[in-house]
Motif scaffolding. Structure first.
Motif, PDB file in Angstrom:
ATOM      1  N   LEU A  63       0.828  -1.208   0.000  1.00 25.45           N
ATOM      2  CA  LEU A  63       0.000   0.000   0.000  1.00 25.45           C
ATOM      3  C   LEU A  63       0.856   1.248   0.000  1.00 25.45           C
ATOM      4  O   LEU A  63       1.970   1.265   0.514  1.00 25.45           O
ATOM      5  CB  LEU A  63      -0.953   0.001   1.191  1.00 25.45           C
ATOM      6  N   THR A  64       0.283   2.293  -0.585  1.00 24.39           N
ATOM      7  CA  THR A  64       0.878   3.625  -0.583  1.00 24.39           C
ATOM      8  C   THR A  64      -0.219   4.620  -0.245  1.00 24.39           C
ATOM      9  O   THR A  64      -1.322   4.545  -0.803  1.00 24.39           O
ATOM     10  CB  THR A  64       1.483   3.970  -1.956  1.00 24.39           C
ATOM     11  N   ALA A  65       0.064   5.551   0.664  1.00 24.63           N
ATOM     12  CA  ALA A  65      -0.925   6.537   1.066  1.00 24.63           C
ATOM     13  C   ALA A  65      -1.321   7.419  -0.120  1.00 24.63           C
ATOM     14  O   ALA A  65      -0.505   7.649  -1.029  1.00 24.63           O
ATOM     15  CB  ALA A  65      -0.360   7.398   2.189  1.00 24.63           C
ATOM     16  N   PRO A  66      -2.580   7.881  -0.141  1.00 21.30           N
ATOM     17  CA  PRO A  66      -3.617   7.608   0.849  1.00 21.30           C
ATOM     18  C   PRO A  66      -4.295   6.269   0.588  1.00 21.30           C
ATOM     19  O   PRO A  66      -4.593   5.923  -0.549  1.00 21.30           O
ATOM     20  CB  PRO A  66      -4.595   8.764   0.648  1.00 21.30           C
ATOM     21  N   ALA A  67      -4.502   5.523   1.665  1.00 20.04           N
ATOM     22  CA  ALA A  67      -5.129   4.213   1.548  1.00 20.04           C
ATOM     23  C   ALA A  67      -5.858   3.915   2.852  1.00 20.04           C
ATOM     24  O   ALA A  67      -5.541   4.479   3.911  1.00 20.04           O
ATOM     25  CB  ALA A  67      -4.098   3.131   1.255  1.00 20.04           C
ATOM     26  N   LEU A  68      -6.837   3.036   2.756  1.00 24.41           N
ATOM     27  CA  LEU A  68      -7.567   2.582   3.950  1.00 24.41           C
ATOM     28  C   LEU A  68      -7.679   1.068   3.877  1.00 24.41           C
ATOM     29  O   LEU A  68      -7.876   0.504   2.802  1.00 24.41           O
ATOM     30  CB  LEU A  68      -8.958   3.204   4.012  1.00 24.41           C
ATOM     31  N   PHE A  69      -7.523   0.420   5.044  1.00 23.43           N
ATOM     32  CA  PHE A  69      -7.801  -1.014   5.065  1.00 23.43           C
ATOM     33  C   PHE A  69      -8.695  -1.351   6.255  1.00 23.43           C
ATOM     34  O   PHE A  69      -8.710  -0.675   7.281  1.00 23.43           O
ATOM     35  CB  PHE A  69      -6.523  -1.863   5.058  1.00 23.43           C
ATOM     36  N   TRP A  70      -9.491  -2.415   6.036  1.00 20.91           N
ATOM     37  CA  TRP A  70     -10.427  -2.911   7.039  1.00 20.91           C
ATOM     38  C   TRP A  70      -9.817  -4.108   7.750  1.00 20.91           C
ATOM     39  O   TRP A  70      -9.149  -4.935   7.119  1.00 20.91           O
ATOM     40  CB  TRP A  70     -11.746  -3.341   6.401  1.00 20.91           C
ATOM     41  N   LEU A  71     -10.041  -4.216   9.039  1.00 16.56           N
ATOM     42  CA  LEU A  71      -9.639  -5.379   9.824  1.00 16.56           C
ATOM     43  C   LEU A  71     -10.899  -6.008  10.421  1.00 16.56           C
ATOM     44  O   LEU A  71     -11.860  -5.297  10.751  1.00 16.56           O
ATOM     45  CB  LEU A  71      -8.661  -4.976  10.927  1.00 16.56           C
ATOM     46  N   PHE A  72     -10.864  -7.343  10.591  1.00 12.08           N
ATOM     47  CA  PHE A  72     -12.065  -8.068  10.962  1.00 12.08           C
ATOM     48  C   PHE A  72     -11.849  -8.846  12.259  1.00 12.08           C
ATOM     49  O   PHE A  72     -10.745  -9.325  12.526  1.00 12.08           O
ATOM     50  CB  PHE A  72     -12.462  -9.010   9.822  1.00 12.08           C
ATOM     51  N   PRO A  73     -12.898  -8.994  13.076  1.00 13.05           N
ATOM     52  CA  PRO A  73     -12.738  -9.626  14.388  1.00 13.05           C
ATOM     53  C   PRO A  73     -12.159 -11.043  14.292  1.00 13.05           C
ATOM     54  O   PRO A  73     -12.584 -11.849  13.470  1.00 13.05           O
ATOM     55  CB  PRO A  73     -14.181  -9.674  14.926  1.00 13.05           C
ATOM     56  N   GLY A  74     -11.173 -11.311  15.129  1.00 18.96           N
ATOM     57  CA  GLY A  74     -10.600 -12.640  15.215  1.00 18.96           C
ATOM     58  C   GLY A  74      -9.674 -13.025  14.090  1.00 18.96           C
ATOM     59  O   GLY A  74      -9.092 -14.114  14.105  1.00 18.96           O
ATOM     60  N   GLU A  75      -9.501 -12.161  13.095  1.00 18.78           N
ATOM     61  CA  GLU A  75      -8.676 -12.488  11.939  1.00 18.78           C
ATOM     62  C   GLU A  75      -7.240 -12.028  12.168  1.00 18.78           C
ATOM     63  O   GLU A  75      -6.984 -10.860  12.433  1.00 18.78           O
ATOM     64  CB  GLU A  75      -9.236 -11.830  10.681  1.00 18.78           C
ATOM     65  N   GLN A  76      -6.303 -12.964  12.032  1.00 20.78           N
ATOM     66  CA  GLN A  76      -4.895 -12.621  12.232  1.00 20.78           C
ATOM     67  C   GLN A  76      -4.421 -11.703  11.111  1.00 20.78           C
ATOM     68  O   GLN A  76      -4.755 -11.881   9.952  1.00 20.78           O
ATOM     69  CB  GLN A  76      -4.048 -13.884  12.260  1.00 20.78           C
ATOM     70  N   HIS A  77      -3.643 -10.702  11.496  1.00 22.44           N
ATOM     71  CA  HIS A  77      -3.139  -9.751  10.510  1.00 22.44           C
ATOM     72  C   HIS A  77      -1.839  -9.140  11.014  1.00 22.44           C
ATOM     73  O   HIS A  77      -1.483  -9.269  12.190  1.00 22.44           O
ATOM     74  CB  HIS A  77      -4.167  -8.641  10.245  1.00 22.44           C
ATOM     75  N   ALA A  78      -1.145  -8.474  10.122  1.00 25.16           N
ATOM     76  CA  ALA A  78       0.072  -7.735  10.464  1.00 25.16           C
ATOM     77  C   ALA A  78       0.222  -6.618   9.449  1.00 25.16           C
ATOM     78  O   ALA A  78      -0.246  -6.719   8.323  1.00 25.16           O
ATOM     79  CB  ALA A  78       1.294  -8.653  10.444  1.00 25.16           C
ATOM     80  N   TYR A  79       0.870  -5.538   9.885  1.00 23.40           N
ATOM     81  CA  TYR A  79       1.109  -4.449   8.939  1.00 23.40           C
ATOM     82  C   TYR A  79       2.197  -3.539   9.459  1.00 23.40           C
ATOM     83  O   TYR A  79       2.543  -3.545  10.647  1.00 23.40           O
ATOM     84  CB  TYR A  79      -0.165  -3.663   8.636  1.00 23.40           C
ATOM     85  N   GLY A  80       2.724  -2.741   8.553  1.00 25.56           N
ATOM     86  CA  GLY A  80       3.738  -1.789   8.944  1.00 25.56           C
ATOM     87  C   GLY A  80       4.355  -1.097   7.747  1.00 25.56           C
ATOM     88  O   GLY A  80       4.127  -1.480   6.600  1.00 25.56           O
TER      89      GLY A  80
END
Length: 275
Positions: A63-80
């Motif tokens: 991803l490159t700004a501007p961007a938006l992402f959704w996260l969902f309950p109980g779903e493993q994720h990572a970002y940085g």
């Protein structure tokens, strides 16, 4: 441990609500956030910077700004952010029964959680409205937060739709405009698809992806919406209205109307009469 410069506000919903803001904050992230799971839904707006999102269902997404992402309950994720850099983000946690509506209606898609934003200003403004709502201690605060969240989901979904015409035919908005113009006529959807150089399966996929419904279901929605307007505002008989909206059999029209609306055309007219 991720290095964060952050400001966060958290709230517990005082009573069940269709849509509740549970948290809001701003972060400057300089390192990786790994192996996380949330108890609620979240939206993360990256206003500056670039990096990577790892999603259990969507995989690795750059991803490159501007961007938006959704996260969902109980779903493993990572970002940085990219190594040696930082990104500026705003986030909101939310929950409530409308979250299922967002997913089922295609406003937010676990398989496509990342949205490259073409317009940052309206999204940033809605995050500002959510922030104002969560710091409002009056009963109006939770209600205003829910409204802003709903508008955020709609705005981001609007920006997620493809801007370019697909290689295999016109985009769904062109197809839908044609369908609306012909909605009260008999439509052979195989011929309709062929008219635009695509298969019936591609036509259906295009509609479901963009609108959450198949073309035949959209045609029925258009017909019934028009029928309700005529029932409320005209003196036409049920038979006349059925014919005007494309039904050759008024009994079939009445049966479909009751199944979809929970009452007969006559009952709808009685409750919604405008004249």
């Amino acid at each position: 441990m991720a290095e964060l410069k952050s400001v966060g506000i958290y709230r517990t919903a005082r009573q069940p609500a269709p849509l509740s803001v549970l948290g809001y904050g701003t972060h400057t992230i300089t390192t990786w956030l790994a192996d996380r799971r949330l108890d609620s839904h979240a939206a993360v707006l990256v206003q500056e910077g670039a990096g990577t999102l790892l999603s259990a269902r969507a995989g690795r997404l750059e991803l490159t700004a501007p961007a938006l992402f959704w996260l969902f309950p109980g779903e493993q994720h990572a970002y940085g952010p990219a190594p040696g850099t930082a990104w500026q983000e705003r986030w909101v946690l939310f929950g409530g029964s409308l979250c299922s509506y967002f997913v089922d209606g295609g406003l937010i898609d676990p398989a496509r959680p990342l949205v490259a934003l073409s317009e940052l200003t309206p999204v940033a403004s809605l995050f500002g409205a959510i922030h104002s709502a969560i710091v409002d201690e009056t009963p109006l605060g939770p209600a205003a937060g829910g409204v802003a969240l709903h508008r955020l989901a709609v705005e981001v979904a609007r920006q997620q739709r493809p801007a370019a015409v697909p290689a295999d035919g016109p985009d769904a908005d062109v197809l839908a405009a044609t369908l609306r113009a012909r909605a009260f006529e008999p439509i052979d959807f195989a011929a309709f698809a062929d008219e635009f150089g695509m298969s019936p399966a591609t036509l259906r996929r295009r509609f479901v992806s963009r609108f959450g419904v198949a073309p035949k279901a959209m045609q029925l929605d258009i017909r019934l919406d028009r029928a309700k307007a005529l029932l409320a505002a005209s003196d036409d008989s049920i038979e006349q209205i059925a014919e005007r909206v494309g039904f050759t059999d008024s009994y079939y029209f009445s049966r479909v109307f009751r199944l979809r609306e929970g009452r007969s055309p006559s009952e709808f007219r009685l409750r919604n009469r405008r004249r």
